[in-house]
Design a protein around this motif. Sequence first.
Motif, PDB file in Angstrom:
ATOM      1  N   GLN A  90      26.619  32.282  24.453  1.00 52.48           N
ATOM      2  CA  GLN A  90      25.961  33.449  23.861  1.00 52.48           C
ATOM      3  C   GLN A  90      24.814  32.962  22.990  1.00 52.48           C
ATOM      4  N   PHE A  91      23.655  33.574  23.175  1.00 53.28           N
ATOM      5  CA  PHE A  91      22.431  33.136  22.498  1.00 53.28           C
ATOM      6  C   PHE A  91      21.791  34.259  21.687  1.00 53.28           C
ATOM      7  N   ASP A  92      21.209  33.894  20.558  1.00 48.61           N
ATOM      8  CA  ASP A  92      20.356  34.824  19.839  1.00 48.61           C
ATOM      9  C   ASP A  92      18.917  34.599  20.288  1.00 48.61           C
TER      10      ASP A  92
ATOM     11  N   ILE B   5      16.524  29.182  33.997  1.00 52.84           N
ATOM     12  CA  ILE B   5      17.186  28.941  32.714  1.00 52.84           C
ATOM     13  C   ILE B   5      17.012  27.460  32.391  1.00 52.84           C
ATOM     14  N   LYS B  19      10.215  24.990  17.552  1.00 52.20           N
ATOM     15  CA  LYS B  19      10.014  26.451  17.585  1.00 52.20           C
ATOM     16  C   LYS B  19       8.534  26.813  17.467  1.00 52.20           C
ATOM     17  N   SER B  39      11.639  34.114  27.118  1.00 50.02           N
ATOM     18  CA  SER B  39      12.080  34.073  25.720  1.00 50.02           C
ATOM     19  C   SER B  39      12.732  32.742  25.373  1.00 50.02           C
ATOM     20  N   LEU B  40      12.667  32.415  24.080  1.00 46.02           N
ATOM     21  CA  LEU B  40      13.380  31.266  23.540  1.00 46.02           C
ATOM     22  C   LEU B  40      14.629  31.798  22.857  1.00 46.02           C
ATOM     23  N   ASN B  41      15.750  31.122  23.098  1.00 43.89           N
ATOM     24  CA  ASN B  41      17.034  31.601  22.580  1.00 43.89           C
ATOM     25  C   ASN B  41      17.830  30.420  22.027  1.00 43.89           C
ATOM     26  N   VAL B  42      18.596  30.682  20.972  1.00 40.89           N
ATOM     27  CA  VAL B  42      19.404  29.623  20.376  1.00 40.89           C
ATOM     28  C   VAL B  42      20.869  30.008  20.476  1.00 40.89           C
ATOM     29  N   SER B  43      21.675  29.021  20.849  1.00 37.79           N
ATOM     30  CA  SER B  43      23.101  29.264  21.026  1.00 37.79           C
ATOM     31  C   SER B  43      23.742  29.691  19.705  1.00 37.79           C
ATOM     32  N   GLN B  44      24.654  30.663  19.781  1.00 34.96           N
ATOM     33  CA  GLN B  44      25.373  31.098  18.588  1.00 34.96           C
ATOM     34  C   GLN B  44      26.433  30.055  18.204  1.00 34.96           C
ATOM     35  N   ASN B  45      26.820  29.215  19.181  1.00 32.28           N
ATOM     36  CA  ASN B  45      27.861  28.228  18.916  1.00 32.28           C
ATOM     37  C   ASN B  45      27.299  26.893  18.427  1.00 32.28           C
ATOM     38  N   ASP B  46      26.066  26.582  18.853  1.00 38.58           N
ATOM     39  CA  ASP B  46      25.489  25.260  18.557  1.00 38.58           C
ATOM     40  C   ASP B  46      23.990  25.407  18.269  1.00 38.58           C
ATOM     41  N   CYS B  49      21.331  23.778  20.409  1.00 40.00           N
ATOM     42  CA  CYS B  49      21.253  24.135  21.826  1.00 40.00           C
ATOM     43  C   CYS B  49      20.345  25.345  22.010  1.00 40.00           C
ATOM     44  N   PHE B  50      19.232  25.109  22.729  1.00 41.89           N
ATOM     45  CA  PHE B  50      18.267  26.177  22.986  1.00 41.89           C
ATOM     46  C   PHE B  50      18.223  26.469  24.484  1.00 41.89           C
ATOM     47  N   ALA B  51      17.876  27.707  24.820  1.00 40.35           N
ATOM     48  CA  ALA B  51      17.680  28.078  26.229  1.00 40.35           C
ATOM     49  C   ALA B  51      16.399  28.897  26.344  1.00 40.35           C
ATOM     50  N   VAL B  53      14.811  31.418  28.723  1.00 39.47           N
ATOM     51  CA  VAL B  53      15.266  32.283  29.811  1.00 39.47           C
ATOM     52  C   VAL B  53      14.043  33.015  30.366  1.00 39.47           C
ATOM     53  N   ILE B  88      17.132  22.283  33.943  1.00 39.29           N
ATOM     54  CA  ILE B  88      16.430  23.445  34.497  1.00 39.29           C
ATOM     55  C   ILE B  88      17.154  23.902  35.765  1.00 39.29           C
TER      56      ILE B  88
END
Lengths: 96, 96
Positions: A90-92, B5, B19, B39-46, B49-51, B53, B88
Amino acid sequence: MIKIIATMSVKAENSEDFKAIAKELVAKSAAEEGNISYSLNVSQNDPSCFAIVEFWKDQAAIDFHNATEHFTTLLPKLAELCDGEVGIEQFDTIEF
Amino acid sequence: MIKIIATMSVKAENSEDFKAIAKELVAKSAAEEGNISYSLNVSQNDPSCFAIVEFWKDQAAIDFHNATEHFTTLLPKLAELCDGEVGIEQFDTIEF
């Protein structure tokens, strides 16, 4: 916005059943008020690798989704057809 | 539709630089005619960790993107700030 990426490996013989169940989950999830995008995707490199890519307005929308009948009944059916665990991250979204 | 992704791990000390560069890449990529979402997204857990998408209309849109100045100059700069490889994966969206 919050994004969920669920990745799963599906044996070739389960692929059609998997897509049939996922079709219903995609349609009902995408219709939810808090959903922005909800889709099933297959890797171009590995036809057994699927990703459900979900865009949600906020955590309340996700909590609502996770309590829906379609999620609670269909996700376990999908998981049964998978090879190993369903990876869920899950990502923000970073709003610039 | 085609989805990409890209997942990457970024050391905490590089996060702000990462960023700042990603902000430009996101803005210019999202403005491309063939792009649907970027979009750039950051993991809520870590938080390392960026994604990124990405939703693209088709392969031609991706080929155009991969040849743009912003992609060819900014992605290497982002990669330099990453810990290990950028993962990727490219997916075809299943249209029901």
